[in-house]
Design an enzyme around this catalytic site. Structure first.
Site, PDB file in Angstrom:
ATOM      1  N   LYS A  83       0.857  -1.193   0.000  1.00 28.63           N
ATOM      2  CA  LYS A  83       0.000   0.000   0.000  1.00 28.63           C
ATOM      3  C   LYS A  83       0.891   1.242   0.000  1.00 28.63           C
ATOM      4  O   LYS A  83       1.754   1.388   0.878  1.00 28.63           O
ATOM      5  CB  LYS A  83      -0.863  -0.047   1.259  1.00 28.63           C
ATOM      6  CG  LYS A  83      -2.158   0.712   1.187  1.00 28.63           C
ATOM      7  CD  LYS A  83      -2.932   0.423   2.477  1.00 28.63           C
ATOM      8  CE  LYS A  83      -4.252   1.110   2.537  1.00 28.63           C
ATOM      9  NZ  LYS A  83      -4.833   1.025   3.883  1.00 28.63           N
TER      10      LYS A  83
HETATM   11  C1  E4P Z   1      -8.246   1.676   4.132  1.00 29.08           C
HETATM   12  O1  E4P Z   1      -7.430   1.266   3.380  1.00 29.08           O
HETATM   13  C2  E4P Z   1      -8.098   2.941   4.871  1.00 29.08           C
HETATM   14  O2  E4P Z   1      -6.874   2.974   5.495  1.00 29.08           O
HETATM   15  C3  E4P Z   1      -9.235   3.123   5.827  1.00 29.08           C
HETATM   16  O3  E4P Z   1     -10.432   2.707   5.225  1.00 29.08           O
HETATM   17  C4  E4P Z   1      -9.324   4.520   6.386  1.00 29.08           C
HETATM   18  O4  E4P Z   1     -10.512   4.655   7.128  1.00 29.08           O
HETATM   19  P1  E4P Z   1     -10.766   5.861   8.140  1.00 29.08           P
HETATM   20  O5  E4P Z   1     -10.934   7.114   7.341  1.00 29.08           O
HETATM   21  O6  E4P Z   1     -12.023   5.498   8.866  1.00 29.08           O
HETATM   22  O7  E4P Z   1      -9.569   5.924   9.020  1.00 29.08           O
END
Ligand code: E4P
Length: 217
Positions: A83
């Site tokens: 990622k």
């Molecule tokens: C997923 O890859 C993200 O890191 C995550 O959905 C972020 O979510 P949040 O905005 O609730 O922290």
């Protein structure tokens, strides 16, 4: 639609995975912090549990360092997706890692223009953050629709991974638009089973059944 679980909580992943509801997992530095676990250790445990892609996020800011970190994370297991953030350096890292056969999830996407760049850089997944756009009074779902339209116009194979999901309606709305994947906290996925009329109907059935005086089995 594929369901990824947005957590590094192994027990929560296992509960959903045992039901066949987990097609993958996403983690990020904040979720690793929340787990209180070592990143390599907890990520390996998740990869052993789940067959699908498990996103592990780099923390470097320069492309070369992201590539190095990404390759290090990818050694944890075959189903690791690296990622990277949607920055210019993140896109460079995406191009290199993707060309070398690694799965790449480009995260922190907040515009259709960013999503177009990620597809051109060979991203396996693009992660538009719905909830964080809603938080600043924009419509996160509009972004999912815009990306769907653009990717379909040109046949990009990058999968739309709707992220930052905070509610059940985020999931159903993303499904209606045609997002390929959602990633949501376990609590939101479990909340999909809830309906006030289900609870009301069940209470009525139970009350009526008690009056029959019967038993099953
Ligand atoms: C997923 O890859 C993200 O890191 C995550 O959905 C972020 O979510 P949040 O905005 O609730 O922290």
């Amino acid at each position: 639609m594929k369901f990824f679980v947005d957590t590094a909580d192994v027990a929560a992943i296992k509960e959903l995975n045992d039901l066949g509801m987990v097609d993958g997992v996403t983690t990020n530095p904040s979720l690793i912090l929340k787990s209180g676990r070592d990143i390599a250790e907890v990520t390996k445990e998740i990869c052993d549990l789940v067959d699908g892609p498990v996103s592990a996020e780099v923390v470097a800011e320069k492309a070369d360092d992201m590539i190095r970190e990404g390759k290090h994370l990818a050694k944890i297991a075959e189903n690791i997706t690296v990622k990277v953030p949607l920055t210019w350096d993140g896109l460079k890292a995406c191009r290199v890692l993707s060309d070398e056969g690694y799965m790449v999830n480009v995260t922190l996407c907040f515009s259709a223009a960013q999503a177009l760049l990620a597809a051109k850089a060979g991203a396996t997944f693009i992660s538009p953050f719905i909830g964080r756009l809603d938080d600043i009074n924009l419509d996160g779902m509009d972004l999912i629709a815009d990306i769907r339209e653009i990717y379909d116009n040109y046949g990009y194979e990058t999968e739309i991974l709707a992220a930052s999901i905070r509610s059940v309606s985020h999931i159903t709305d993303a499904a209606k638009i045609g997002a390929d994947v959602i990633t949501a906290p376990p609590s939101v996925i479990k909340a999909m089973a809830n309906h006030v009329l289900t609870d009301k109907g069940l209470a009525q059935f139970n009350a009526d059944w008690a009056q029959t005086g019967q038993k099953i089995g």
